[in-house]
Design a protein around this motif. Structure first.
Motif, PDB file in Angstrom:
ATOM      1  N   ASP A   1       0.932  -1.210  -0.020  1.00  0.00           N
ATOM      2  CA  ASP A   1       0.004  -0.017   0.011  1.00  0.00           C
ATOM      3  C   ASP A   1       0.874   1.244  -0.088  1.00  0.00           C
ATOM      4  OD1 ASP A   1      -2.364  -1.573   0.180  1.00  0.00           O
ATOM      5  OD2 ASP A   1      -2.666  -1.297   2.246  1.00  0.00           O
ATOM      6  N   THR A   2       2.062   1.213   0.695  1.00  0.00           N
ATOM      7  CA  THR A   2       2.859   2.326   0.509  1.00  0.00           C
ATOM      8  C   THR A   2       3.493   2.703  -0.842  1.00  0.00           C
ATOM      9  OG1 THR A   2       3.653   1.812   3.000  1.00  0.00           O
ATOM     10  CG2 THR A   2       5.286   3.270   1.706  1.00  0.00           C
ATOM     11  N   ALA A   3       3.691   1.563  -1.581  1.00  0.00           N
ATOM     12  CA  ALA A   3       4.245   1.412  -2.841  1.00  0.00           C
ATOM     13  C   ALA A   3       3.304   2.222  -3.778  1.00  0.00           C
ATOM     14  CB  ALA A   3       4.479   0.273  -3.431  1.00  0.00           C
ATOM     15  N   LEU A   4       1.917   2.019  -3.558  1.00  0.00           N
ATOM     16  CA  LEU A   4       0.713   2.411  -4.482  1.00  0.00           C
ATOM     17  C   LEU A   4       0.812   3.973  -4.052  1.00  0.00           C
ATOM     18  CD1 LEU A   4      -1.697  -0.276  -4.023  1.00  0.00           C
ATOM     19  CD2 LEU A   4      -0.520   0.414  -6.100  1.00  0.00           C
ATOM     20  N   ALA A   5       0.909   4.241  -2.546  1.00  0.00           N
ATOM     21  CA  ALA A   5       0.619   5.705  -2.305  1.00  0.00           C
ATOM     22  C   ALA A   5       1.965   6.554  -2.768  1.00  0.00           C
ATOM     23  CB  ALA A   5       0.353   5.723  -0.910  1.00  0.00           C
ATOM     24  N   ALA A   6       3.059   5.862  -3.024  1.00  0.00           N
ATOM     25  CA  ALA A   6       4.160   6.494  -3.570  1.00  0.00           C
ATOM     26  C   ALA A   6       3.819   6.727  -5.161  1.00  0.00           C
ATOM     27  CB  ALA A   6       5.362   6.071  -3.037  1.00  0.00           C
ATOM     28  N   GLY A   7       3.067   6.259  -5.929  1.00  0.00           N
ATOM     29  CA  GLY A   7       2.915   6.183  -7.217  1.00  0.00           C
ATOM     30  C   GLY A   7       3.498   4.967  -7.836  1.00  0.00           C
ATOM     31  N   TYR A   8       3.848   4.011  -7.047  1.00  0.00           N
ATOM     32  CA  TYR A   8       4.535   2.851  -7.952  1.00  0.00           C
ATOM     33  C   TYR A   8       3.425   1.811  -8.120  1.00  0.00           C
ATOM     34  CZ  TYR A   8       9.095   4.445  -6.767  1.00  0.00           C
ATOM     35  OH  TYR A   8      10.371   5.158  -6.488  1.00  0.00           O
TER      36      TYR A   8
ATOM     37  N   ILE B   1      10.858  -1.389  -4.780  1.00  0.00           N
ATOM     38  CA  ILE B   1      12.018  -2.033  -3.989  1.00  0.00           C
ATOM     39  C   ILE B   1      13.395  -1.558  -4.684  1.00  0.00           C
ATOM     40  CG2 ILE B   1      13.107  -4.116  -3.363  1.00  0.00           C
ATOM     41  CD1 ILE B   1      10.504  -5.528  -3.256  1.00  0.00           C
ATOM     42  N   HIS B   2      13.298  -1.564  -6.155  1.00  0.00           N
ATOM     43  CA  HIS B   2      14.690  -1.229  -6.785  1.00  0.00           C
ATOM     44  C   HIS B   2      15.232   0.356  -6.622  1.00  0.00           C
ATOM     45  CE1 HIS B   2      16.863   0.146 -10.354  1.00  0.00           C
ATOM     46  NE2 HIS B   2      17.321  -0.808 -10.342  1.00  0.00           N
ATOM     47  N   ASP B   3      14.144   0.976  -6.802  1.00  0.00           N
ATOM     48  CA  ASP B   3      14.344   2.662  -6.503  1.00  0.00           C
ATOM     49  C   ASP B   3      14.857   2.973  -5.095  1.00  0.00           C
ATOM     50  OD1 ASP B   3      13.791   3.011  -9.088  1.00  0.00           O
ATOM     51  OD2 ASP B   3      12.162   4.432  -8.794  1.00  0.00           O
ATOM     52  N   PHE B   4      14.036   2.299  -4.183  1.00  0.00           N
ATOM     53  CA  PHE B   4      14.281   2.474  -2.745  1.00  0.00           C
ATOM     54  C   PHE B   4      15.538   2.235  -2.463  1.00  0.00           C
ATOM     55  CE2 PHE B   4      13.739   2.727   1.739  1.00  0.00           C
ATOM     56  CZ  PHE B   4      12.803   3.493   1.929  1.00  0.00           C
ATOM     57  N   LYS B   5      15.925   0.805  -2.842  1.00  0.00           N
ATOM     58  CA  LYS B   5      17.348   0.451  -2.548  1.00  0.00           C
ATOM     59  C   LYS B   5      18.599   0.967  -3.211  1.00  0.00           C
ATOM     60  CE  LYS B   5      20.001  -3.851  -1.628  1.00  0.00           C
ATOM     61  NZ  LYS B   5      19.768  -5.405  -1.733  1.00  0.00           N
ATOM     62  N   ALA B   6      18.168   1.538  -4.462  1.00  0.00           N
ATOM     63  CA  ALA B   6      19.058   2.285  -5.143  1.00  0.00           C
ATOM     64  C   ALA B   6      19.526   3.707  -4.548  1.00  0.00           C
ATOM     65  CB  ALA B   6      18.647   2.533  -6.889  1.00  0.00           C
ATOM     66  N   VAL B   7      18.597   4.289  -3.958  1.00  0.00           N
ATOM     67  CA  VAL B   7      18.681   5.578  -3.440  1.00  0.00           C
ATOM     68  C   VAL B   7      19.289   5.259  -1.881  1.00  0.00           C
ATOM     69  CG1 VAL B   7      17.714   7.545  -2.651  1.00  0.00           C
ATOM     70  CG2 VAL B   7      17.019   6.575  -4.757  1.00  0.00           C
ATOM     71  N   THR B   8      18.585   4.419  -1.087  1.00  0.00           N
ATOM     72  CA  THR B   8      18.957   4.444   0.283  1.00  0.00           C
ATOM     73  C   THR B   8      19.896   3.301   0.647  1.00  0.00           C
ATOM     74  OG1 THR B   8      17.303   2.962   0.843  1.00  0.00           O
ATOM     75  CG2 THR B   8      16.578   5.312   0.847  1.00  0.00           C
ATOM     76  N   GLY B   9      20.048   2.200  -0.180  1.00  0.00           N
ATOM     77  CA  GLY B   9      20.936   1.235   0.313  1.00  0.00           C
ATOM     78  C   GLY B   9      20.417   0.156   1.157  1.00  0.00           C
ATOM     79  N   LEU B  10      18.929   0.343   1.387  1.00  0.00           N
ATOM     80  CA  LEU B  10      18.175  -0.385   1.900  1.00  0.00           C
ATOM     81  C   LEU B  10      16.824  -0.856   1.208  1.00  0.00           C
ATOM     82  CD1 LEU B  10      18.081   1.711   5.538  1.00  0.00           C
ATOM     83  CD2 LEU B  10      19.451  -0.515   4.862  1.00  0.00           C
TER      84      LEU B  10
END
Length: 280
Positions: A227-234, A241-250
């Protein structure tokens, strides 16, 4: 302890804030802090012990912190004593007179790399001002003087594009943005590389991931990551997951565990070290 200070009216279209970060004996902040990218650049002056960032010990006493593409990790202890300024995204170019793409990445640029800025001399002068108010006044006077030497006006289309992307939290397409501009995408790309140091798409991704982090902190564990992914437009969990990890490392799940451990039941209300950028 982090304190932030608003710039004078003359600099509010260029500067986010001045800031001071200090370690305290027995502080809960001891350890490592996540410094998330927000597309902005800044200056750092060190008056404490040696710094360690991303596992590397930093030499020198002052640096230009160019636009980061990934979250940096700063070692924090009792000897921490940093002072600096954070520009608004896209607004450092009139000050440094250097294409921001040459300063972008993950590493800090030593103060002596751009000798025309005379940052080492400025560090010495700041060190002679033990009171914080005096340091802020000196740094603000220095920035105003640098800006007065820069004849080129601000780029209204760039400012409007940055505001548009921030307003849409990085979720709208670059093609939609270009459709509202009087020029094409290639010109927009050149503007961003020169003034921001990042492409419009990469800057939008930073905004989108930053919004995702805030959603995770605000929802704690009450909202699923789907649901968080959907709220963020994913609309694709793998893309999120790919974008989040690419930026934060987590991963998003890893970040939720980090936030729960970092703040306990009180997050996201507590202020932490962000150097005027997004919260950890």
């Amino acid at each position: 302890m982090l304190r932030r200070f608003t710039p004078s009216a003359a600099l509010r279209s260029y500067v986010q804030c001045y800031w001071q970060a200090q370690g305290q004996e027995g502080s809960e902040l001891a350890g490592r802090e996540l410094l998330h990218p927000d597309g902005a650049a800044g200056l750092l002056f060190n008056f404490g012990g040696a710094l360690e960032r991303d596992g590397n010990r930093l030499g020198g006493t002052c640096w230009i912190d160019g636009p980061k593409r990934r979250t940096a990790r700063l070692a924090v202890g009792e000897t921490l004593d940093l002072f600096g300024v954070r520009f608004l995204p896209g607004m450092a170019f009139p000050f440094v007179s250097e294409p921001l793409t040459t300063l972008a990445g993950g590493d800090l640029t030593p103060g002596d790399a751009l000798r025309r800025l005379e940052l080492e001399a400025l560090h010495e002068r700041l060190g002679e001002r033990p009171d914080l108010a005096g340091r802020i006044a000196l740094l603000e006077s220095y920035i105003l003087e640098r800006l007065q030497r820069h004849d080129a006006p601000q780029e209204p289309a760039l400012t409007a594009s940055l505001d548009w992307l921030k307003r849409h939290q990085g979720q709208a397409s670059i093609a939609t943005l270009v459709g509202e501009l009087p020029f094409g995408q290639r010109h927009l790309e050149r503007l961003f590389q020169h003034h921001v140091g990042l492409s419009p798409k990469r800057y939008a991704r930073l905004l989108r991931v930053a919004h995702s982090r805030e959603l995770i902190k605000q929802s704690r564990a009450s909202v699923s990551l789907t649901d968080t992914a959907l709220a963020a437009g994913y609309f694709d969990q793998a893309h999120f997951i790919h974008d989040f990890k690419a930026v934060t490392g987590l991963t998003p799940g890893g970040y939720r565990q980090y936030a729960r451990h970092r703040y306990g039941c009180s997050y996201p209300a507590r202020a932490i070290l962000t150097l005027c950028g997004p919260r950890s």
